[in-house]
Design an enzyme around this catalytic site. Structure first.
Site, PDB file in Angstrom:
ATOM      1  N   LYS A  13       8.396   8.825  68.355  1.00 11.52           N
ATOM      2  CA  LYS A  13       9.632   8.131  67.970  1.00 11.52           C
ATOM      3  C   LYS A  13       9.881   8.184  66.453  1.00 11.52           C
ATOM      4  CE  LYS A  13       9.382   5.007  71.962  1.00 11.52           C
ATOM      5  NZ  LYS A  13       9.563   3.604  72.422  1.00 11.52           N
ATOM      6  N   TYR A  53      17.502   6.238  78.518  1.00  6.45           N
ATOM      7  CA  TYR A  53      17.130   4.860  78.840  1.00  6.45           C
ATOM      8  C   TYR A  53      18.087   4.248  79.864  1.00  6.45           C
ATOM      9  CZ  TYR A  53      13.570   4.657  75.124  1.00  6.45           C
ATOM     10  OH  TYR A  53      12.440   4.850  74.354  1.00  6.45           O
ATOM     11  N   ASN A 116       7.191   1.311  68.694  1.00  4.48           N
ATOM     12  CA  ASN A 116       5.849   1.478  69.265  1.00  4.48           C
ATOM     13  C   ASN A 116       5.419   2.949  69.325  1.00  4.48           C
ATOM     14  OD1 ASN A 116       7.494   2.298  71.310  1.00  4.48           O
ATOM     15  ND2 ASN A 116       6.764   0.838  72.826  1.00  4.48           N
ATOM     16  N   HIS A 119       6.968   7.388  73.316  1.00  5.19           N
ATOM     17  CA  HIS A 119       7.461   7.193  74.681  1.00  5.19           C
ATOM     18  C   HIS A 119       6.814   8.267  75.550  1.00  5.19           C
ATOM     19  CE1 HIS A 119      10.066   6.918  78.195  1.00  5.19           C
ATOM     20  NE2 HIS A 119      10.020   8.239  78.185  1.00  5.19           N
ATOM     21  N   GLU A 130      13.407  13.159  82.963  1.00  3.83           N
ATOM     22  CA  GLU A 130      13.389  13.247  81.501  1.00  3.83           C
ATOM     23  C   GLU A 130      13.191  14.691  81.024  1.00  3.83           C
ATOM     24  OE1 GLU A 130      10.335  10.452  80.416  1.00  3.83           O
ATOM     25  OE2 GLU A 130      11.534   8.732  81.083  1.00  3.83           O
TER      26      GLU A 130
HETATM   27  P1  CMP Z   1       9.379   3.094  75.867  1.00  6.37           P
HETATM   28  O1  CMP Z   1       8.101   3.497  76.486  1.00  6.37           O
HETATM   29  O2  CMP Z   1      10.155   4.116  75.104  1.00  6.37           O
HETATM   30  O3  CMP Z   1      10.337   2.493  77.025  1.00  6.37           O
HETATM   31  C1  CMP Z   1      11.336   1.545  76.769  1.00  6.37           C
HETATM   32  C2  CMP Z   1      11.303   1.054  75.358  1.00  6.37           C
HETATM   33  O4  CMP Z   1      12.007  -0.134  75.146  1.00  6.37           O
HETATM   34  C3  CMP Z   1       9.860   0.709  75.001  1.00  6.37           C
HETATM   35  O5  CMP Z   1       9.108   1.879  74.878  1.00  6.37           O
HETATM   36  C4  CMP Z   1      10.067  -0.101  73.735  1.00  6.37           C
HETATM   37  O6  CMP Z   1      10.326   0.726  72.603  1.00  6.37           O
HETATM   38  C5  CMP Z   1      11.343  -0.838  74.107  1.00  6.37           C
HETATM   39  N1  CMP Z   1      11.081  -2.172  74.636  1.00  6.37           N
HETATM   40  C6  CMP Z   1      10.582  -2.498  75.832  1.00  6.37           C
HETATM   41  N2  CMP Z   1      10.523  -3.834  75.989  1.00  6.37           N
HETATM   42  C7  CMP Z   1      11.035  -4.352  74.858  1.00  6.37           C
HETATM   43  C8  CMP Z   1      11.259  -5.669  74.414  1.00  6.37           C
HETATM   44  N3  CMP Z   1      10.967  -6.732  75.166  1.00  6.37           N
HETATM   45  N4  CMP Z   1      11.798  -5.836  73.192  1.00  6.37           N
HETATM   46  C9  CMP Z   1      12.108  -4.767  72.422  1.00  6.37           C
HETATM   47  N5  CMP Z   1      11.927  -3.483  72.787  1.00  6.37           N
HETATM   48  C10 CMP Z   1      11.393  -3.281  73.999  1.00  6.37           C
END
Ligand code: CMP
Length: 138
Positions: A13, A53, A116, A119, A130
């Site tokens: 990311k 998403y 984070n 993904h 995807e």
């Molecule tokens: P990802 O694995 O890309 O899948 C969905 C993304 O949404 C996740 O990683 C986080 O980056 C984001 N995400 C999921 N839950 C939350 C949350 N409660 N608050 C903020 N971001 C979230």
């Protein structure tokens, strides 16, 4: 009889790019023995974010997630290997970096549940969807 090699769509990311963690994260996947089948520096636009998403667009956390994911370049890659989807999910750790286990990528480097770092496809069905979205020619 051996099963065909599985593929996963993985995104490093925009925070991984900004923080200079591409080598660290890619190195972990390589050292695990996973194969990089495609790799591209891309910037997600609003349309691709909504498609990628699709399951989250109605959620409260989606607008700031979309802002973050479209905020700069990311690295899209296709990883291949035996049970790669499950293996990569274990390596990246749980969504919230504050709670992810030490030794996982998020557990070692992330302190947020939005920014984070990585993904990864969470099932064979999401991987197929995807991969078609990000690498339609593969
Ligand atoms: P990802 O694995 O890309 O899948 C969905 C993304 O949404 C996740 O990683 C986080 O980056 C984001 N995400 C999921 N839950 C939350 C949350 N409660 N608050 C903020 N971001 C979230």
């Amino acid at each position: 009889m051996s099963s065909p090699t599985e593929r996963s769509l993985v995104l490093l990311k925009p925070d991984a790019v900004r923080r200079g963690l591409l080598g660290e994260i890619l190195g972990r996947f390589e050292r695990k023995g996973l194969v990089v089948e495609a790799l591209e520096l891309r910037t997600m636009d609003a349309t691709l974010a909504d498609q990628h998403y699709a399951d989250h667009v109605e959620k409260a956390f989606y607008p700031p997630l979309k802002d973050f994911m479209t905020s700069g370049p990311l690295v899209a890659l296709v990883l291949a290997g035996d049970e790669v989807i499950e293996v990569v999910r274990a390596m990246i750790g749980s969504t919230d970096g504050r709670k992810a286990a030490a030794g996982t990528i998020r557990g070692d480097f992330a302190l947020s549940n939005r920014e984070n770092l990585v993904h990864a496809s969470d099932s064979p069905e999401s991987a197929a969807r995807e991969l078609a979205l990000w690498f339609p020619k593969l």
